[in-house]
Design a protein around this motif. Structure first.
Motif, PDB file in Angstrom:
ATOM      1  N   PHE A 267      20.065 -18.490  -2.994  1.00 64.25           N
ATOM      2  CA  PHE A 267      20.720 -17.342  -2.373  1.00 64.25           C
ATOM      3  C   PHE A 267      19.728 -16.233  -2.041  1.00 64.25           C
ATOM      4  O   PHE A 267      19.891 -15.521  -1.043  1.00 64.25           O
ATOM      5  CB  PHE A 267      21.852 -16.815  -3.257  1.00 64.25           C
ATOM      6  N   SER A 268      18.687 -16.084  -2.850  1.00 65.13           N
ATOM      7  CA  SER A 268      17.627 -15.129  -2.496  1.00 65.13           C
ATOM      8  C   SER A 268      16.986 -15.532  -1.181  1.00 65.13           C
ATOM      9  O   SER A 268      16.749 -14.698  -0.296  1.00 65.13           O
ATOM     10  CB  SER A 268      16.567 -15.075  -3.603  1.00 65.13           C
ATOM     11  N   SER A 269      16.712 -16.820  -1.040  1.00 64.27           N
ATOM     12  CA  SER A 269      16.096 -17.326   0.192  1.00 64.27           C
ATOM     13  C   SER A 269      17.003 -17.097   1.387  1.00 64.27           C
ATOM     14  O   SER A 269      16.558 -16.632   2.455  1.00 64.27           O
ATOM     15  CB  SER A 269      15.776 -18.816   0.046  1.00 64.27           C
TER      16      SER A 269
ATOM     17  N   PRO B 214      21.536 -21.991 -12.987  1.00 66.50           N
ATOM     18  CA  PRO B 214      21.454 -20.618 -12.468  1.00 66.50           C
ATOM     19  C   PRO B 214      20.176 -20.339 -11.683  1.00 66.50           C
ATOM     20  O   PRO B 214      20.221 -19.661 -10.652  1.00 66.50           O
ATOM     21  CB  PRO B 214      21.527 -19.757 -13.734  1.00 66.50           C
ATOM     22  N   TYR B 215      19.047 -20.865 -12.153  1.00 68.31           N
ATOM     23  CA  TYR B 215      17.784 -20.562 -11.478  1.00 68.31           C
ATOM     24  C   TYR B 215      17.783 -21.106 -10.056  1.00 68.31           C
ATOM     25  O   TYR B 215      17.380 -20.424  -9.113  1.00 68.31           O
ATOM     26  CB  TYR B 215      16.603 -21.145 -12.267  1.00 68.31           C
ATOM     27  N   ASN B 216      18.242 -22.356  -9.895  1.00 67.78           N
ATOM     28  CA  ASN B 216      18.271 -22.957  -8.559  1.00 67.78           C
ATOM     29  C   ASN B 216      19.173 -22.175  -7.614  1.00 67.78           C
ATOM     30  O   ASN B 216      18.802 -21.871  -6.476  1.00 67.78           O
ATOM     31  CB  ASN B 216      18.766 -24.407  -8.631  1.00 67.78           C
TER      32      ASN B 216
ATOM     33  N   VAL C 253      17.040 -19.535 -20.126  1.00 62.34           N
ATOM     34  CA  VAL C 253      16.285 -19.302 -18.891  1.00 62.34           C
ATOM     35  C   VAL C 253      15.246 -18.216 -19.156  1.00 62.34           C
ATOM     36  O   VAL C 253      15.594 -17.095 -19.547  1.00 62.34           O
ATOM     37  CB  VAL C 253      17.204 -18.873 -17.729  1.00 62.34           C
ATOM     38  N   ALA C 254      13.979 -18.548 -18.900  1.00 66.27           N
ATOM     39  CA  ALA C 254      12.894 -17.605 -19.187  1.00 66.27           C
ATOM     40  C   ALA C 254      12.752 -16.544 -18.098  1.00 66.27           C
ATOM     41  O   ALA C 254      12.632 -15.355 -18.382  1.00 66.27           O
ATOM     42  CB  ALA C 254      11.582 -18.363 -19.351  1.00 66.27           C
ATOM     43  N   GLY C 255      12.768 -16.990 -16.810  1.00 61.96           N
ATOM     44  CA  GLY C 255      12.498 -16.056 -15.724  1.00 61.96           C
ATOM     45  C   GLY C 255      11.037 -15.637 -15.742  1.00 61.96           C
ATOM     46  O   GLY C 255      10.252 -16.094 -16.585  1.00 61.96           O
ATOM     47  N   PRO C 256      10.620 -14.762 -14.850  1.00 57.55           N
ATOM     48  CA  PRO C 256      11.435 -14.114 -13.813  1.00 57.55           C
ATOM     49  C   PRO C 256      11.664 -15.037 -12.621  1.00 57.55           C
ATOM     50  O   PRO C 256      11.153 -16.163 -12.595  1.00 57.55           O
ATOM     51  CB  PRO C 256      10.567 -12.917 -13.415  1.00 57.55           C
ATOM     52  N   MET C 257      12.420 -14.560 -11.646  1.00 55.77           N
ATOM     53  CA  MET C 257      12.584 -15.273 -10.386  1.00 55.77           C
ATOM     54  C   MET C 257      11.238 -15.363  -9.680  1.00 55.77           C
ATOM     55  O   MET C 257      10.394 -14.477  -9.834  1.00 55.77           O
ATOM     56  CB  MET C 257      13.601 -14.525  -9.503  1.00 55.77           C
TER      57      MET C 257
END
Length: 374
Positions: free
Chosen positions: A108-110, A101-103, A196-200
């Protein structure tokens, strides 16, 4: 209330027909030449289409030497296309089965920043056994397990996009403060499949998150789409089944408490267009004659978990009994139901079925003049 039609271009090789890459009128550029995809995207944008869509595969299909099903990686392509377009939506495929999920959320943010708010995610679960082997798995996950994992995957991605407040970035050069740390928070997700720790590590993207797109047609897939998707790709050979799908999915969307107009349904249409109907029909015949029967049978087999169809005479009328039960299929269950339904409804021979599937793998196929297509 005025309703609006939405048009998306699925850019696939040199055309959606499995023999399109061989046709003398097909684009001359290599399948790995980004200019082909940029040119298609520019034409779609000029025609006021909503979006373009890029599929993806995670393994080299066994028949690629005869079908030329090769793709550059979607994120890379869409980033290049983003720099050459201004308005059109950019839908890229990413698997929840063989990704983290993080990748995916970060990519997609990029893309959303690069395109200035035009990114969309086609959420897929991967059923390919060779694809699983490329990611260290001995076999594929079951249909239900893939969707359970996908549901949590999307939940984590949403949390990551929301880990930054919209106003977190202040970029105050004088004070020496880029963002307000209190407005950026870990997600601390601990679920069945993901921790998943996060944040983004990228601020919340221009859209907040990408548009979510999906294409499930099984009961599980439709339920997933009703919960998450804002656009749903679907394949139908008749208007009647398309209407049934529409009614079913919209009902499921409402059951999740979502406004039904916030989930668009996009049935596929594969077109062979020429100046006249006669020319278009001739081109369609040329494309079908370029098909390799062995390859077409191989692709049908892949749809049905590797079932061997080579013993069936090409010109005998098929029956439902010639096919494994779609309900037991661990690959693309919705598409296999569509194929068996067409066989039962239309009394097709194997040769006729392969011709139908060559054009669009189960989508509606039509050949005609521009006026007829419109």
């Amino acid at each position: 209330m005025k309703r609006q039609i939405h048009l998306n271009l699925f850019i696939y090789s040199r055309g959606h027909h499995e023999a399109a890459w061989r046709h003398p009128k097909a684009p001359a550029l290599a399948l790995t030449d980004i200019e082909h995809f940029v040119d298609c995207a520019k034409k779609a944008e000029a025609a006021c289409m909503d979006s373009i869509f890029l599929a993806d595969t995670l393994a080299l299909p066994p028949d690629t030497d005869r079908t030329a099903r090769l793709y550059l990686e979607p994120f890379t392509m869409l980033s290049a296309i983003a720099m050459e377009t201004r308005r059109i939506g950019l839908i890229g495929t990413a698997s929840t089965t063989h990704s983290e999920p993080y990748n995916v959320a970060r990519m997609f943010s990029s893309l959303d920043y690069i395109s200035r708010g035009r990114a969309a995610w086609n959420i897929v679960t991967s059923f390919s056994i060779p694809g699983a082997a490329n990611f260290g798995s001995e076999g594929r996950l079951s249909h239900s397990d893939r969707y359970e994992r996908a549901d949590e995957f999307v939940d984590v991605a949403r949390k990551l996009w929301d880990s930054w407040s919209d106003d977190a970035v202040i970029d105050d050069r004088e004070a020496g403060l880029y963002y307000t740390s209190e407005k950026v928070n870990p997600i601390d997700h601990h679920g069945q499949y993901y921790d998943v720790a996060g944040p983004m590590n990228i601020p919340r993207p221009p859209q907040g998150r990408p548009v979510l797109v999906q294409a499930g047609s099984s009961d599980t897939g439709k339920d997933f789409a009703a919960k998450h998707a804002e656009a749903v790709f679907t394949a139908h050979m008749t208007k009647e089944t398309a209407k049934d799908f529409y009614k079913d999915l919209k009902g499921r969307v409402a059951a999740y408490g979502r406004p039904t107009d916030q989930c668009l349904i996009l049935p596929g249409i594969s077109m062979v267009i020429a100046g006249t109907e006669t020319e278009a029909k001739r081109m369609e015949q040329e494309l079908n004659e370029l098909c390799d029967v062995e390859t077409s049978l191989s692709r049908l087999s892949q749809r049905f978990d590797g079932y061997d169809f080579t013993h069936i005479p090409l010109d005998r009328v098929l029956t439902v009994g010639d096919f494994p039960d779609p309900a037991e299929n661990q690959s693309s269950r919705g598409r296999t139901e569509l194929i068996v339904g067409a066989v039962e409804r239309e009394r097709l021979t194997m040769r006729q079925l392969l011709g139908k599937l060559a054009g669009a793998r189960g989508h509606f196929v039509i050949a005609g003049s521009p006026e007829q297509i419109a």
